[in-house]
Design a protein around this motif. Sequence first.
Motif, PDB file in Angstrom:
ATOM      1  N   UNK A 194       1.059  -1.232   0.239  1.00  0.00           N
ATOM      2  CA  UNK A 194       0.324   0.094   0.148  1.00  0.00           C
ATOM      3  C   UNK A 194       1.266   0.931  -0.252  1.00  0.00           C
ATOM      4  N   UNK A 195       0.357   2.343  -0.509  1.00  0.00           N
ATOM      5  CA  UNK A 195       1.262   3.381  -0.668  1.00  0.00           C
ATOM      6  C   UNK A 195       0.976   3.882   0.833  1.00  0.00           C
ATOM      7  N   UNK A 196       0.135   3.884   1.628  1.00  0.00           N
ATOM      8  CA  UNK A 196      -0.115   4.380   2.676  1.00  0.00           C
ATOM      9  C   UNK A 196      -0.178   3.662   4.068  1.00  0.00           C
ATOM     10  N   UNK A 197       0.361   4.569   5.081  1.00  0.00           N
ATOM     11  CA  UNK A 197       0.283   3.000   6.250  1.00  0.00           C
ATOM     12  C   UNK A 197      -1.279   3.397   6.308  1.00  0.00           C
ATOM     13  N   UNK A 198      -1.685   2.766   6.964  1.00  0.00           N
ATOM     14  CA  UNK A 198      -2.411   2.196   8.098  1.00  0.00           C
ATOM     15  C   UNK A 198      -1.993   2.254   9.632  1.00  0.00           C
ATOM     16  N   UNK A 199      -2.674   2.163  10.457  1.00  0.00           N
ATOM     17  CA  UNK A 199      -2.933   2.137  11.849  1.00  0.00           C
ATOM     18  C   UNK A 199      -3.455   0.641  11.704  1.00  0.00           C
ATOM     19  N   UNK A 200      -3.218  -0.003  13.145  1.00  0.00           N
ATOM     20  CA  UNK A 200      -3.745  -1.951  13.751  1.00  0.00           C
ATOM     21  C   UNK A 200      -4.469  -1.609  13.378  1.00  0.00           C
ATOM     22  N   UNK A 201      -5.641  -1.041  14.148  1.00  0.00           N
ATOM     23  CA  UNK A 201      -6.805  -1.153  14.523  1.00  0.00           C
ATOM     24  C   UNK A 201      -7.764  -0.895  12.319  1.00  0.00           C
TER      25      UNK A 201
END
Length: 215
Positions: free
Chosen positions: A32-39
């Motif tokens: 993915x080009x964007x980081x997402x938080x675990x939740x």
Amino acid sequence: MGSLMVPRQGLSTGIAVRHTVVNMAETDVTRMSTDYADNELELFRKTMDLIVDSDNGTASSTDILNCADSLQTKKLKKRETEHVLNRLVQDKWLNEKNGDYSLSTRCIMEMEPYIRMLYQDQVKVCHICHNVALQCQMCENPTCGIKIHTPCVARYFKGRTDPRCPACEDFWPHEIPDVYRPPSSQSETQSAAKENTAPTPTPRSTAQTRRTRRS
């Protein structure tokens, strides 16, 4: 490049597991080009569960919001959940129409091996193109039950007055959609037609004709 990390309890075969989070970069399934938080990633995974479990390949915003209140990593408030869903749509991992969410073409293409592995007992493939079939039509013969993508349905049954299932030959009772044609192609065709049309000559007036003859 941020990696897609999708929580999956009990999934440990051949996949790096850390705090029930699968690092998709390590499995070479997708990035993915964007980081997402675990939740946020857990919400995405639960959304995928809803979509795969559904009959029409979609999940309602109401059902997704209910999932956000039971996340194991960290609960998300309604406004936070809506923000995450908007990001997933903007990043082209999800599609949204009238409050219903579905997996985007990009998501299915890049994550198909992962989807097949994770939902191997639930996911079927399109009988025509052999890709993962979520939004599709299904043969109503209980001994058949093949699925065909809606665009594949349009192309396969085009011009057939008596559509039959390509697997069991039973009558195909669903509405056959028209073959989709991108608007841009139509506009280009119209523009080309205009360019190739010879201009209609403007008739000269009688006075202009007389003056020309005298000269």
